[in-house]
Design a protein around this motif. Sequence first.
Motif, PDB file in Angstrom:
ATOM      1  N   ALA A 244      -8.198  -4.755  33.004  1.00 62.64           N
ATOM      2  CA  ALA A 244      -7.723  -5.768  32.372  1.00 62.64           C
ATOM      3  C   ALA A 244      -7.364  -5.575  31.072  1.00 62.64           C
ATOM      4  O   ALA A 244      -7.732  -4.537  30.406  1.00 62.64           O
ATOM      5  CB  ALA A 244      -9.218  -6.690  32.172  1.00 62.64           C
ATOM      6  N   ARG A 245      -6.324  -6.190  30.432  1.00 62.46           N
ATOM      7  CA  ARG A 245      -5.703  -5.947  29.367  1.00 62.46           C
ATOM      8  C   ARG A 245      -6.630  -6.434  28.085  1.00 62.46           C
ATOM      9  O   ARG A 245      -7.303  -7.646  28.100  1.00 62.46           O
ATOM     10  CB  ARG A 245      -4.238  -6.565  29.230  1.00 62.46           C
ATOM     11  CG  ARG A 245      -3.490  -6.304  30.348  1.00 62.46           C
ATOM     12  CD  ARG A 245      -1.983  -6.420  30.319  1.00 62.46           C
ATOM     13  NE  ARG A 245      -1.181  -5.584  31.317  1.00 62.46           N
ATOM     14  CZ  ARG A 245      -0.006  -5.666  31.050  1.00 62.46           C
ATOM     15  NH1 ARG A 245       0.876  -6.545  30.237  1.00 62.46           N
ATOM     16  NH2 ARG A 245       0.706  -5.072  32.064  1.00 62.46           N
ATOM     17  N   PHE A 246      -6.460  -5.536  27.052  1.00 64.67           N
ATOM     18  CA  PHE A 246      -7.483  -5.852  25.858  1.00 64.67           C
ATOM     19  C   PHE A 246      -6.553  -6.079  24.589  1.00 64.67           C
ATOM     20  O   PHE A 246      -5.697  -5.165  24.374  1.00 64.67           O
ATOM     21  CB  PHE A 246      -8.530  -4.860  25.794  1.00 64.67           C
ATOM     22  CG  PHE A 246      -9.219  -4.815  24.435  1.00 64.67           C
ATOM     23  CD1 PHE A 246     -10.135  -5.970  24.268  1.00 64.67           C
ATOM     24  CD2 PHE A 246      -9.170  -3.891  23.378  1.00 64.67           C
ATOM     25  CE1 PHE A 246     -11.047  -6.132  22.979  1.00 64.67           C
ATOM     26  CE2 PHE A 246      -9.787  -3.927  22.295  1.00 64.67           C
ATOM     27  CZ  PHE A 246     -10.965  -5.208  22.041  1.00 64.67           C
ATOM     28  N   ASP A 247      -6.831  -7.201  23.923  1.00 64.36           N
ATOM     29  CA  ASP A 247      -6.035  -7.468  22.794  1.00 64.36           C
ATOM     30  C   ASP A 247      -6.677  -6.539  21.593  1.00 64.36           C
ATOM     31  O   ASP A 247      -7.715  -6.928  21.203  1.00 64.36           O
ATOM     32  CB  ASP A 247      -6.067  -8.990  22.608  1.00 64.36           C
ATOM     33  CG  ASP A 247      -5.255  -9.238  21.133  1.00 64.36           C
ATOM     34  OD1 ASP A 247      -4.449  -8.412  20.647  1.00 64.36           O
ATOM     35  OD2 ASP A 247      -5.235 -10.505  20.852  1.00 64.36           O
ATOM     36  N   GLN A 248      -6.074  -5.489  21.192  1.00 65.67           N
ATOM     37  CA  GLN A 248      -6.805  -4.587  20.160  1.00 65.67           C
ATOM     38  C   GLN A 248      -6.833  -5.260  18.773  1.00 65.67           C
ATOM     39  O   GLN A 248      -7.498  -4.806  17.908  1.00 65.67           O
ATOM     40  CB  GLN A 248      -6.168  -3.270  20.238  1.00 65.67           C
ATOM     41  CG  GLN A 248      -4.691  -3.241  19.756  1.00 65.67           C
ATOM     42  CD  GLN A 248      -4.015  -1.906  19.830  1.00 65.67           C
ATOM     43  OE1 GLN A 248      -4.569  -0.993  19.341  1.00 65.67           O
ATOM     44  NE2 GLN A 248      -2.601  -1.993  20.312  1.00 65.67           N
ATOM     45  N   SER A 249      -6.223  -6.453  18.478  1.00 69.62           N
ATOM     46  CA  SER A 249      -6.300  -7.094  17.281  1.00 69.62           C
ATOM     47  C   SER A 249      -7.659  -7.649  17.092  1.00 69.62           C
ATOM     48  O   SER A 249      -7.967  -7.603  15.782  1.00 69.62           O
ATOM     49  CB  SER A 249      -5.211  -8.163  17.302  1.00 69.62           C
ATOM     50  OG  SER A 249      -5.803  -9.263  18.122  1.00 69.62           O
ATOM     51  N   VAL A 250      -8.495  -7.605  18.134  1.00 68.97           N
ATOM     52  CA  VAL A 250      -9.791  -7.976  17.838  1.00 68.97           C
ATOM     53  C   VAL A 250     -10.576  -7.061  16.863  1.00 68.97           C
ATOM     54  O   VAL A 250     -11.372  -7.029  16.104  1.00 68.97           O
ATOM     55  CB  VAL A 250     -10.812  -8.315  19.237  1.00 68.97           C
ATOM     56  CG1 VAL A 250     -12.231  -8.432  18.976  1.00 68.97           C
ATOM     57  CG2 VAL A 250      -9.984  -9.374  20.103  1.00 68.97           C
ATOM     58  N   CYS A 251     -10.362  -5.704  17.395  1.00 72.59           N
ATOM     59  CA  CYS A 251     -10.850  -4.539  16.443  1.00 72.59           C
ATOM     60  C   CYS A 251     -10.390  -4.287  14.979  1.00 72.59           C
ATOM     61  O   CYS A 251     -10.949  -4.032  14.254  1.00 72.59           O
ATOM     62  CB  CYS A 251     -10.713  -3.325  17.314  1.00 72.59           C
ATOM     63  SG  CYS A 251     -11.693  -3.319  18.997  1.00 72.59           S
ATOM     64  N   TRP A 252      -8.732  -4.593  15.273  1.00 81.17           N
ATOM     65  CA  TRP A 252      -8.144  -5.029  13.751  1.00 81.17           C
ATOM     66  C   TRP A 252      -8.954  -5.720  12.785  1.00 81.17           C
ATOM     67  O   TRP A 252      -9.224  -5.507  11.716  1.00 81.17           O
ATOM     68  CB  TRP A 252      -6.766  -4.809  13.876  1.00 81.17           C
ATOM     69  CG  TRP A 252      -6.087  -3.881  14.309  1.00 81.17           C
ATOM     70  CD1 TRP A 252      -5.333  -3.691  15.681  1.00 81.17           C
ATOM     71  CD2 TRP A 252      -5.669  -2.708  13.807  1.00 81.17           C
ATOM     72  NE1 TRP A 252      -4.548  -2.771  15.979  1.00 81.17           N
ATOM     73  CE2 TRP A 252      -4.781  -1.853  14.699  1.00 81.17           C
ATOM     74  CE3 TRP A 252      -5.898  -2.006  12.489  1.00 81.17           C
ATOM     75  CZ2 TRP A 252      -4.292  -0.693  14.655  1.00 81.17           C
ATOM     76  CZ3 TRP A 252      -5.394  -0.878  12.231  1.00 81.17           C
ATOM     77  CH2 TRP A 252      -4.653  -0.152  13.325  1.00 81.17           C
TER      78      TRP A 252
END
Length: 325
Positions: A244-252
């Motif tokens: 699944a694709r993960f939105d790394q802006s969550v971690c940012w």
Amino acid sequence: MSTLALKGPYWVTVRQYRRTLWLAVAAVAASLTVIGGLRIWDAQTPDPLRADGTWFPADDRASALLRWALEYTGGGMLLLPLLVGAFVAGPLIAREFESGTYTISLTQSVSPATWLRAKLLTSTTAALLTALALTGVFRIGWSGLPGTWYLKWDPAPYAALGIVLFAHLLAAVAVGALVGLLIRRTLVAMAATGVAMGVVLLVLGAFRWSFLPVKTATGPIGSALRVPVDGLMTDTGLLTASGARFDQSVCWDQVNRTPGLDGVEGDGTKLFDRCLAEHGATSQYIDYHPSSHFWPTQLIESGILLALAALAAYAAFRVLRARLP
């Protein structure tokens, strides 16, 4: 030679708008002079070849000016359908009805359909020949710029290097004729056609890279993923173990919200990596269009525009027949 000469409404149309035709010739000549001159200047110093097989400009001034000239030429070509459509809708069609001068042609044993056909064929021929000449000029300059393979996907080079510009012009002529027949007011018809063709340009530009499915390349996080030569990257991001694709802006966002951390330096890097691990992000991906998608995309977009042109032209003749039987 007499058989090749323009006759009847075709001659009248060319005669009426000869200044506009000469203006188009002057624009092509000016473009050829500027771009051709810069191309000759740039060719005086051959571009060296790097060790990795790529080229770089030997004379930055010549290459920079040539690139600048191509940007303006390409931008003008991108707006050409709007100008052609507005001209056909306004001065070519609507003004004839607004001033009543169309009646002069109809009293010369010329049917309304023949009158309209002459105007559309004349304007279409002039527009296509102008676009063909400008495309040739653009290609002369484009061939002299090293390292520009990736720029062909940009809107202006995409139109100037392919066939889609000609389809846009056909649609612009047909839409302009329909709007001119419906509105019959020069300025209003010009504005309406400009808006209509502007919407067409924006919509096709927004969905152009959705016509064909993208290809995807994946690899571990931190690996050097690259788009194949002459390709177009459309998206990049991270994948979880399940794919699944993960939105790394969550971690940012988590790093930026943590007090005492400045970006991802130092402890911020550890927090960012820990966040990725908590969400199961294990690899990265790149979506791209390979070079082989360039011409199929051109053909699909051209097909859409030709269908629009056919519908608009059919509607224009139907409107003409209803108002001038």
